[in-house]
Motif scaffolding. Structure first.
Motif, short mmCIF file in Angstrom:
data_model
loop_
_atom_site.label_atom_id
_atom_site.label_comp_id
_atom_site.label_asym_id
_atom_site.label_seq_id
_atom_site.Cartn_x
_atom_site.Cartn_y
_atom_site.Cartn_z
N ARG A 220 -12.84 -1.71 8.95
CA ARG A 220 -12.70 -2.93 9.65
C ARG A 220 -13.06 -4.21 9.03
N ASP A 221 -13.99 -4.19 8.27
CA ASP A 221 -14.36 -5.37 7.42
C ASP A 221 -13.29 -5.53 6.44
N LEU A 222 -12.68 -4.57 5.82
CA LEU A 222 -11.74 -4.74 4.96
C LEU A 222 -10.46 -5.40 5.46
N ALA A 223 -10.32 -4.86 6.63
CA ALA A 223 -9.10 -5.60 7.47
C ALA A 223 -9.04 -7.00 7.74
N LEU A 224 -10.25 -7.33 8.10
CA LEU A 224 -10.76 -8.99 8.14
C LEU A 224 -10.36 -9.55 7.05
N VAL A 225 -10.94 -9.10 5.89
CA VAL A 225 -10.63 -9.70 4.44
C VAL A 225 -8.95 -9.79 4.25
N ALA A 226 -8.32 -8.73 4.74
CA ALA A 226 -7.01 -8.49 4.54
C ALA A 226 -6.18 -9.68 5.48
N LEU A 227 -6.77 -9.74 6.47
CA LEU A 227 -6.25 -10.88 7.37
C LEU A 227 -6.44 -12.17 6.77
N LEU A 228 -7.50 -12.61 6.40
CA LEU A 228 -7.79 -13.76 5.54
C LEU A 228 -6.80 -14.02 4.57
N ALA A 229 -6.64 -13.01 3.80
CA ALA A 229 -5.67 -12.99 2.57
C ALA A 229 -4.23 -13.48 3.09
N VAL A 230 -3.74 -12.73 4.28
CA VAL A 230 -2.40 -13.20 4.89
C VAL A 230 -2.41 -14.55 5.46
N LEU A 231 -3.70 -15.20 5.60
CA LEU A 231 -3.46 -16.42 6.28
C LEU A 231 -3.55 -17.28 4.98
N VAL A 232 -3.97 -17.18 4.27
CA VAL A 232 -4.24 -18.23 3.01
C VAL A 232 -3.30 -18.26 1.73
N LEU A 233 -2.94 -16.84 1.69
CA LEU A 233 -1.81 -16.73 0.45
C LEU A 233 -0.63 -17.43 0.35
N PRO A 234 -0.17 -18.03 -0.49
CA PRO A 234 1.28 -18.66 -0.27
C PRO A 234 2.27 -17.71 -0.36
N THR A 235 3.27 -18.29 0.68
CA THR A 235 4.39 -17.85 0.66
C THR A 235 5.65 -18.42 -0.13
N ARG A 236 6.80 -17.86 -0.29
CA ARG A 236 7.79 -18.52 -1.08
C ARG A 236 8.15 -20.03 -0.70
N ARG A 237 8.14 -20.24 0.59
CA ARG A 237 8.60 -21.36 1.42
C ARG A 237 7.32 -22.39 1.38
N ASN A 238 6.10 -21.85 1.60
CA ASN A 238 5.12 -22.71 1.50
C ASN A 238 3.97 -22.38 0.80
N ARG A 239 3.97 -22.87 -0.46
CA ARG A 239 2.66 -22.79 -1.35
C ARG A 239 1.31 -23.08 -1.13
N PHE A 240 0.23 -22.15 -0.87
CA PHE A 240 -0.83 -22.62 -0.30
C PHE A 240 -1.70 -23.28 -1.27
#
Length: 240
Positions: A220-240
């Protein structure tokens, strides 16, 4: 909105992580004067809630605040999840000690992890604030910044009670696009994983360090870390 945020802060301190993003939004949209007024409203509402208690028992207010900062490693937090799984695999000695309204892990390693987690937590939240402040004030970025700031607060905190996940439920569904799809899936996974041990098997975890429940906590805790990564990591259209 600033008043509601101040009231929320008085009820539960975590909404403070939303304030810098909100002020940056107002500053960019309506100028520094309006942002200063909103900050004043936030402070006035929060102070009005605390003032009676500050007058009657200032030491009690101080104790309530310092009690949160001095708490040990709660047994469902990320660091505790790692120690629980290491204990299940290798037999590494861990000790549970109740206190502060929760069950906690104590010991040399367990006493160090809260410092590490808090440092990472503050750095992650500050990174979200800086990212938002340096970019345009767009609704999608506002939602993303708020969701990421709260997720960082929850994922890396030294206390991670099941009810903390409720804080993410109003925010994650507002994240749009493919990022929102994956974020919603990870939040759902976190909620389901939590339900698998809490509340029915909580005491198996807290008293016996049950291996299955220990693995579920870490997952569960690692799923939350992965959720944060999904929210903050850049995409091709929007660099974080």
């Amino acid at each position: 909105s600033a008043g509601v945020l101040g009231l929320s802060f008085a009820a539960k301190l975590y909404p403070a992580v939303l304030l810098p993003v909100a002020l940056a939004w107002v500053w960019k949209r309506r100028g520094g004067r309006e942002a200063a007024i909103d900050l004043g409203i936030f402070a006035a509402i929060a102070l009005a809630c605390f003032l009676p208690f500050l007058i009657i028992a200032p030491h009690g207010v101080w104790d309530a605040l310092t009690r949160q900062t001095n708490r040990p490693l709660q047994i469902e937090s990320l660091g505790a999840g790692v120690l629980l799984v290491v204990h299940a695999i290798t037999g590494f000695a861990i000790t549970m000690q109740p206190g502060y309204g929760s069950q906690n892990l104590v010991g040399s390693v367990a006493d160090t992890l809260p410092i590490v987690q808090t440092t990472v937590q503050l750095m992650a939240i500050a990174g979200v604030w800086i990212w938002f402040a340096r970019g345009p004030a767009e609704p999608d970025r506002l939602v993303l910044a708020w969701a990421a700031a709260v997720c960082a607060f929850v994922a890396f905190g030294k206390v991670l009670s099941p009810q903390f996940l409720i804080w993410l439920i109003p925010l994650i569904p507002l994240v749009r696009g493919r990022r929102g799809f994956w974020a919603g899936g990870l939040l759902a996974a976190s909620l389901v994983l939590t339900q698998l041990w809490f509340p029915r098997h909580y005491w198996d975890l807290a008293l016996r360090f049950a291996p299955v429940e220990s693995c579920l906590v870490l997952a569960r805790d690692l799923a939350l870390v992965a959720l944060l990564a999904v929210l903050v990591l850049p995409t091709r259209r929007n660099r974080f």
